[in-house]
Write an enzyme that holds these catalytic residues in place. Structure first.
Site, PDB file in Angstrom:
ATOM      1  CG  HIS A 138      -5.219 -11.604  -2.462  1.00  0.00           C
ATOM      2  ND1 HIS A 138      -6.360 -11.306  -3.176  1.00  0.00           N
ATOM      3  CD2 HIS A 138      -4.771 -10.427  -1.977  1.00  0.00           C
ATOM      4  CE1 HIS A 138      -6.573  -9.996  -3.130  1.00  0.00           C
ATOM      5  NE2 HIS A 138      -5.622  -9.447  -2.397  1.00  0.00           N
ATOM      6  CG  HIS A 147      -2.106  -0.933   1.010  1.00  0.00           C
ATOM      7  ND1 HIS A 147      -3.340  -0.698   1.576  1.00  0.00           N
ATOM      8  CD2 HIS A 147      -2.236  -2.089   0.311  1.00  0.00           C
ATOM      9  CE1 HIS A 147      -4.169  -1.672   1.239  1.00  0.00           C
ATOM     10  NE2 HIS A 147      -3.507  -2.539   0.475  1.00  0.00           N
TER      11      HIS A 147
END
Length: 730
Positions: free
Chosen positions: A258, A93
């Site tokens: 993920h 991020h």
């Protein structure tokens, strides 16, 4: 015994005055250039991060990170006993805000620590991740920046959980304030769904990269909160494309990211979470999202409102994510946090994942709408099926895409620090050849400048060519610039702003001079076209100053080389094509942003101060260096001569200005006494007489006797732009 001293409540009054921008919201903002003019680093201008970093024991840092990641803290327990997934999200991020359109965002500066990023909903609870890292940052101090540490923590987390990464480079210096130049979008609230972010054709407006305000990429529940995988795939492709990722890289990043960890939505975020860090009570000491659900942490953690892991082994690198996604069917449901997520229809996956905190409990894997998009979209699915059949290829592709993600805003490899940086030359780093010859000296420089000035090329042509070459530089991601002479290659040679026909003539003349010089040498001294383009601009500036009565020498440092087409990604360089260049009085027809705002934006990308921007515009106008030799802003009877005529006209009261059309993009100037039209101007020109701060700067150069100061300051600013990309000189 502690004594409590009562202080006035912050709700009673505030001594924080309104800013000028609050009173005059339409005022042109110069604060983004003020950031270039001041040094906010408390360590002072003499601090050299690269020098400090060389003393860092990187292996010791990684050992400390390994111990930290596997030592769960009671105040914020680690999922599955490992902070690795949290650190990967933090690093992702941080780097993932990068967008190719203007090169802004990214991990450099470590600006995830500041508003608005530290309070974005997509960054919920990353304040805890950074607080966990503080003991390591404290230990290594100025030898290790926050910007580097944040990314290193994520990179090492991947290795800690089983995948060898492609490498890691340091060199990201810390910022000490937010970047006010970044346009994150038009919204007034986070996660707002509105059409203003998109054009009438449905595309994200430039320069935006994220589909939703406050999210790094796209809504994980699906566009506008609707669990529509195919529509989600379109958003993913657009958003990741704005980050220079293709389908293969996008699929690898999502699948690889993920593979680790889980998402957190024990209950509804809106009902349970407190203020974001920037708005939280002072006693929370910079932490936000206080959670009143249960214990507020561990199994009761709330972040996005989506709950659950993707794989059966959330802290191990494997193919579990791809196998679960492709081998089982999934259906949408509302999770415990009230958000859309996908659950397997096959009971075989039920209760197959250890709970993140309670070993006696089991969980069922889940998927996001953005995950199902990789299965439903045919192009993404093709990539995913290939990765499923070839796990090693998946690992390699993820490692390389991850490396690109976390280094995309760092510029060329000359800026990379540390022993873990790979040697491989990658095209997205815009490589240029090494210097393989002796460089020209003062004698050769003087000879070449004479040769250039003896051609039929004008001052304006030489200046515009050098400016076009150098001004592609973006300080945001350290791309572009004169090194490489890519102005002679696709796509730059055909950009409208560069006037291709005229550019071809100039380059042909300079190439002829280059060939004659190099072939005549009996030693190893050679000159590159990249150097010659800049030298031509310098010679023209010197000639223009001489014609005004000033003897100046523009500094010149040889050493640029000429990139090849094979070293140039045409599509990637299209992102550097300017929407407008106020320095040349150019704007694309489809631009709907005021020209003066785009001028400031361009000046910021060139790392200019308000003063440097002002003197460059005024000087370039006097040189006649305008797009298509337009008379807009050329307020002089002697174009090609470096004078302060531009400032005299724009500041004087002899001229009355009238817009040519309702758009007020172009203006005609009329003599107040005779009514005769004398000049024509753009908004960029008139802003130096209209804007109070810019007018004050312009008055310095427009005063009687100020021409010599203008010449000196113009030469300094010109030289700065010509060498912005010369990281080899640092």
């Amino acid at each position: 015994m502690l004594k409590t001293v009562l202080m006035p409540s912050p709700s009673k009054c505030s001594l924080m005055a309104k800013r000028d921008q609050d009173w005059s919201p339409n005022q042109l903002r110069l604060d983004i250039l003020d950031q270039n003019a001041r040094d906010a680093d408390p360590r002072g201008t003499g601090f050299d991060y690269a020098e400090e970093f060389q003393e860092l024991d990187l292996d010791a840092v990684k050992a400390d990170l390994e111990e930290l990641m596997t030592s769960s803290q009671d105040w914020w327990p680690a999922d599955y006993g490992h902070y690795g997934p949290l650190f990967i999200r933090m690093a992702w991020h941080s780097a993932g805000t990068y967008r190719t359109t203007d090169g802004r965002g990214g991990a450099s500066g470590g600006r995830q620590r500041f508003a608005p990023l530290n309070s974005w909903p997509d960054n919920a609870n990353l304040d805890k991740a950074r607080r966990l890292l503080w003991p390591i940052k404290k230990k290594y101090g100025r030898k290790l920046s926050w910007a580097d540490l944040i990314v290193l923590a994520g990179n090492h987390a991947i290795e800690s959980m089983g995948l060898k990464t492609f490498g890691w480079a340091g060199g990201r210096e810390d910022a000490f304030e937010p970047d006010e130049a970044v346009d994150w979008g038009p919204e007034d609230e986070m996660e707002a769904h509105q059409s203003e972010r998109r054009t009438d054709d449905g595309e994200l407006k430039e320069p935006l990269g994220a589909a939703v305000m406050g999210l790094i990429y796209v809504d994980p529940e699906g566009p506008n909160g609707n669990p529509d995988p195919l529509a989600s795939a379109e958003n993913i492709r657009e958003s990741f494309g704005r980050m220079a990722m293709n389908d293969e890289e996008t699929a690898a990043l999502i699948a690889g990211g993920h593979t680790f960890g889980k998402v957190h939505g024990a209950d509804d975020p809106e009902e349970n979470l407190g203020d974001v860090p920037e708005d939280a009570p002072i006693e929370q000491m910079g932490l936000g999202w206080e959670n009143d659900y249960g214990s507020g942490k561990a199994g009761d953690t709330i972040t996005s409102g989506i709950e659950g892991p993707w794989t059966q082994a959330p802290i191990e690198w494997d193919n579990g994510y791809i196998d679960n996604l492709l081998d089982y069917e999934w259906e949408p449901e509302k999770g415990p946090g009230g958000a859309w997520q996908w659950t397997p229809t096959d009971e075989a996956l039920a209760n197959t994942v250890p709970d993140a905190h309670d070993p006696s409990e089991k969980q069922t894997p889940m998927m996001l709408t953005t995950d199902i998009a990789l299965k439903r979209d045919p192009d993404y699915r093709e990539v995913m099926e290939r990765f499923q059949e070839n796990p090693m290829e998946f690992g390699i592709n993820f490692a390389r895409a991850w490396y690109k993600l976390i280094h995309r805003d760092m510029g060329p490899p000359e800026r990379f620090l540390g022993p873990d940086a790979p040697d491989e030359e990658m095209i997205w780093q815009d490589p240029v050849p090494d210097v393989d010859h002796d460089l020209i000296g003062d004698e050769e420089v003087a000879e070449l400048k004479t040769d250039i000035l003896e051609t039929d090329l004008t001052v304006s042509q030489l200046v515009k060519t050098a400016w076009a070459s150098a001004s592609t530089y973006r300080d945001s991601d350290k791309r572009g610039g004169a090194n490489g002479a890519r102005i002679r290659l696709e796509p730059q040679k055909n950009w409208e702003v560069n006037e291709p026909a005229q550019l071809e003539t100039v380059l042909a003349t300079l190439e002829e001079i280059q060939a004659e010089f190099n072939s005549a040498r009996t030693d190893d001294t050679r000159v590159s076209l990249a150097d010659l383009i800049v030298l031509g601009g310098n010679a023209a500036v010197e000639q223009a100053a001489a014609d005004a009565g000033y003897d100046v020498t523009v500094p010149f440092e040889p050493g640029r080389t000429d990139a090849t087409p094979e070293q140039t990604d045409v599509d990637s360089f299209e992102a550097l094509k300017p929407r407008a260049d106020g320095f040349r009085n150019y704007a694309r027809d489809d631009v709907d942003v005021p020209a003066e705002e785009l001028l400031v934006d361009r000046a910021d990308l060139l790392d200019l101060t308000p003063e440097e921007m002002t003197v460059l515009v005024g000087g370039l106008r006097s040189l006649g260096a305008t797009y298509q030799d337009s008379d807009l802003g050329v307020f002089t009877d002697e174009p090609g001569t470096l004078t302060n005529d531009f400032f005299e006209v724009v500041l004087g009261m002899d001229t009355e200005w009238e817009p040519v059309s309702e758009s007020k993009d172009v203006f005609e100037g009329y003599d107040r006494e005779t009514g005769e039209q004398t000049w024509a101007a753009s908004r960029v020109d008139l802003i130096f007489g209209s804007h109070s701060r810019l007018r004050a700067i312009a008055e310095v150069y427009g005063a009687d006797g100020a021409e010599a100061e203008l010449v000196d300051d113009f030469v300094d600013a010109w030289h700065k732009v010509m060498r912005l990309d010369r990281f080899d000189l640092e």
